[in-house]
Design an enzyme around this catalytic site. Sequence first.
Site, mmCIF file in Angstrom:
data_model
loop_
_atom_site.group_PDB
_atom_site.id
_atom_site.type_symbol
_atom_site.label_atom_id
_atom_site.label_comp_id
_atom_site.label_asym_id
_atom_site.label_seq_id
_atom_site.Cartn_x
_atom_site.Cartn_y
_atom_site.Cartn_z
ATOM 1 N N TRP A 355 47.143 -30.117 13.315
ATOM 2 C CA TRP A 355 47.087 -28.983 13.819
ATOM 3 C C TRP A 355 45.665 -28.558 14.520
ATOM 4 O O TRP A 355 45.152 -28.026 15.234
ATOM 5 C CB TRP A 355 47.323 -27.438 13.219
ATOM 6 C CG TRP A 355 46.414 -27.101 12.023
ATOM 7 C CD1 TRP A 355 45.776 -28.004 11.250
ATOM 8 C CD2 TRP A 355 45.882 -25.609 11.975
ATOM 9 N NE1 TRP A 355 45.030 -27.312 10.408
ATOM 10 C CE2 TRP A 355 45.032 -25.914 10.807
ATOM 11 C CE3 TRP A 355 46.066 -24.724 12.566
ATOM 12 C CZ2 TRP A 355 44.438 -24.909 10.423
ATOM 13 C CZ3 TRP A 355 45.470 -23.529 11.928
ATOM 14 C CH2 TRP A 355 44.449 -23.652 10.905
ATOM 15 N N ASP A 356 44.599 -29.580 13.928
ATOM 16 C CA ASP A 356 43.470 -29.552 14.524
ATOM 17 C C ASP A 356 43.185 -29.461 16.081
ATOM 18 O O ASP A 356 42.371 -28.963 16.994
ATOM 19 C CB ASP A 356 42.777 -30.806 14.132
ATOM 20 C CG ASP A 356 42.768 -31.007 12.672
ATOM 21 O OD1 ASP A 356 43.632 -30.649 11.997
ATOM 22 O OD2 ASP A 356 41.850 -31.495 11.857
ATOM 23 N N GLU A 498 44.865 -24.535 2.122
ATOM 24 C CA GLU A 498 45.659 -25.664 1.506
ATOM 25 C C GLU A 498 45.276 -25.700 -0.042
ATOM 26 O O GLU A 498 45.950 -26.428 -0.564
ATOM 27 C CB GLU A 498 45.261 -27.125 1.984
ATOM 28 C CG GLU A 498 45.969 -27.181 3.512
ATOM 29 C CD GLU A 498 45.376 -28.453 4.293
ATOM 30 O OE1 GLU A 498 46.135 -28.904 5.011
ATOM 31 O OE2 GLU A 498 44.261 -28.698 4.050
ATOM 32 N N LYS A 611 40.227 -22.216 0.876
ATOM 33 C CA LYS A 611 39.675 -23.661 1.236
ATOM 34 C C LYS A 611 39.174 -23.426 2.760
ATOM 35 O O LYS A 611 37.996 -23.834 3.252
ATOM 36 C CB LYS A 611 40.828 -24.830 1.340
ATOM 37 C CG LYS A 611 40.241 -26.025 2.019
ATOM 38 C CD LYS A 611 41.351 -27.125 2.103
ATOM 39 C CE LYS A 611 40.883 -28.437 2.755
ATOM 40 N NZ LYS A 611 41.973 -29.229 2.682
ATOM 41 N N GLN A 612 39.806 -22.579 3.507
ATOM 42 C CA GLN A 612 39.543 -22.429 5.073
ATOM 43 C C GLN A 612 39.860 -21.127 5.551
ATOM 44 O O GLN A 612 40.874 -20.289 4.745
ATOM 45 C CB GLN A 612 40.054 -23.397 5.797
ATOM 46 C CG GLN A 612 41.474 -23.543 5.888
ATOM 47 C CD GLN A 612 41.830 -25.033 6.650
ATOM 48 O OE1 GLN A 612 41.128 -25.184 7.683
ATOM 49 N NE2 GLN A 612 43.061 -25.433 6.513
#
Length: 783
Positions: A355-356, A498, A611-612
Amino acid sequence: MMNYTYGKGEYENWIVSETEFSPDTLGKCESIMYLGNGYMGLRSVTEEPYLKEVRNLFVNGTFNKFGEGEVTELPNLADVSRIDLRIDGERFSLEIGNTENYIRQLNLKEAELIRQFDWTSPKGKTLRFRFRRFVSLDNLHLIGMKMEIENGNEPVTISFDSGIDGRMTNSGTQHFLEGEKRIFDKRFIQLLQHTTESKIDIVMNAAHKVLVNDTELKNPLMNIDRRKIWLTFEAELAPGDKLEMEKLTTVYTSIDRPFSEKGTTLQKLREVALQDLKTSLDIGYDELFQKHVQAWKERVWNRYNLHIQTKDGFDLLSLRFAIYHLTAMAPAHDERMGIGAKALSGEGYKGHSFWDTEIFILPFFIYTNPRVARSLLTYRYLGLEGARKKAKENDYEGAMYPWEAAWPSDGEVTPVWGAVDIVTGKQTRIWSGYIEQHITADIAFAVYQYYQITGDQDFMDQYGYEMVFDTAKFWASRLEWNEEHGRYHINDVIGPDEYKEHVNNNAFTNYMAHFNMKLAINYYEELKRNHSPILNRLNEKLNLDKAYSLWLDRSEKIYLPEPNENFVIPQDDTYLQLKEIDLTKYKQSKKVGTLFLDYNLEQVNQMQVTKQADVLVLFYLLNQVEPFFNEEVKRANFHYYEPRTLHDSSLSLSTHAILANDLGDTQLAYSLFRRAAEIDLGPFMHSSDHGIHAASIGGIWQAAVCGFAGIRLEGDRLSIHPKLPDHWEELTFTIYWKDEPVSIKITKYRLTIRTKGEKEIPLTVFGERHVCQGELEISYLSK
């Protein structure tokens, strides 16, 4: 040690430099200085070999699966960069003797790698070395190398081996059958390779021109061994003599267009490749390099026209670094290929696309180079075959996009097993390929964003509508009815965070699935009103009438987590009830993933640690559709989740920077922007060993242009709401809106927008509506 101040004059803030040689920290510069043109990427390894080097040459799209139990990956092609040098018969290495004035540089402006140093042998002989290298943007198949050695104080014998070495592997995996090796006219070297499973032919040719004091050395010793072919040159240099070597390499594959068409023979491919090399050798390194420089000037730097007047030149260099790599990684030549998470700079993530691309990389191209953006989205359209296969295998309908993608039709290629579990000692199961499903909606969002900004109706008619409809069909089949609450849930998923596996109702996933279905409804109704032939064609293929009724019903009944009494949207059903720990040492760590030195993933799954960006990236995306979330909610969630986010994913910092700027905390936004830029460019010498962080590089551009410049899609309008960092005096760049170039200049006090055509561009500036036709200037000292 890295240094970014060596560029002077026209090269100021264009040069990335390494100023000390260390055989233990080779990976960083091999990655961040890699050379590429979208067709291929060459890791910037030194010519002479070292123990910890990683020699990589990748050609986009040449995926191969070594065997059962492994996943397909970009194979590491034969190496052409290694030169085995001998000084008076002894192996040359910077680990012996004395080295002075060492520098290795990537010139971003000219896309050239340069390395030079003075070296004194153990016997006291002095030599000056200079190496140059480029991967041509003018001729996508061409690699150029040049070596210069000047002798100093005493006579010396120089000999070296140079050729094509097919003994390369991907961390031990050999993807090629040994092919034919030939040397033509004692000059032109040719090696054929053939992938073991995907049956792709690779044709590599190389030629050398070696001069001593302008006199060419001829009749080198020819050598052929298993998987290797090379020439050996030898010369006696008196004090003051100079040896020069030019090496040109061409790389072709059987999946290249037009060679991938039926009827093209391997012999024809060989002939074309060899002729290209011969023609290039006649032209010579210097002229070929100038063609390459001109291509970068015309296609890249003049097009994007990005500049900052700033007190800190690193900011400008980091944005140029981002544009350089975004160009080097993008397969603009072929819509059958995507962008890997490490681009073409290393073996990390096996060359797979995530998905980056859609969320972090694609916006750069949508705004600045729509043709490339269309190609990248067409790659996803071609991937519908694999997405439909994955949906069917999981008992769903429509298109369920793979978490990791390779060749479009391959489907899911995520590995099953990953790093060690520090508690059990076993390999960690990778669940992303099974339950990280938000990528399907992310791709639909990318189609929406592309269409709104470019107005490319042809793309929608051929590809876009079908992608949105089939992904919406997946979500309608994926929803699970919860009788107790009388609504649809999405259970057992992984969101962008994640560190939380097997959660129910991840907010990002639920909201994006809802967006995907609502978008399909809107497109269905629009086509029914205005373009019924297109709808009829797609209805016959996808049974859209039935799907439409399901979207209407289920999009209204899907659970969308709402803000609690503190205006915080729960990341998932359990996140706000998880235990909290002191994250200070992990947030302050210079390395990512240090949390896993103390806990395993199962334990982390029970903590309020992220995580993000998860909920925050949702704000960033959906507020480009309509005002889903007001500033009060955005502010509350930012201040709740930012302290709990470790930014262990390189994707995270740029989104947090944009949101911080939106909320008026420009100082924090700049700090996060700077940290994002330093993921690859920072002083930590092992940050990029496995390759660059492609999504973060796209995020650097977004943080500047979508963050500080405030460029944002707002429904069907272009929104501009600039808030520059304190030390930025001016920011200029060019974007495209509905195929119209728009030049934007932002200062502390004034916004200037210029267009070349006669189109009226609808704008929202600081919340006020405007129309630009030709030029619009707005002062905002009082804002």
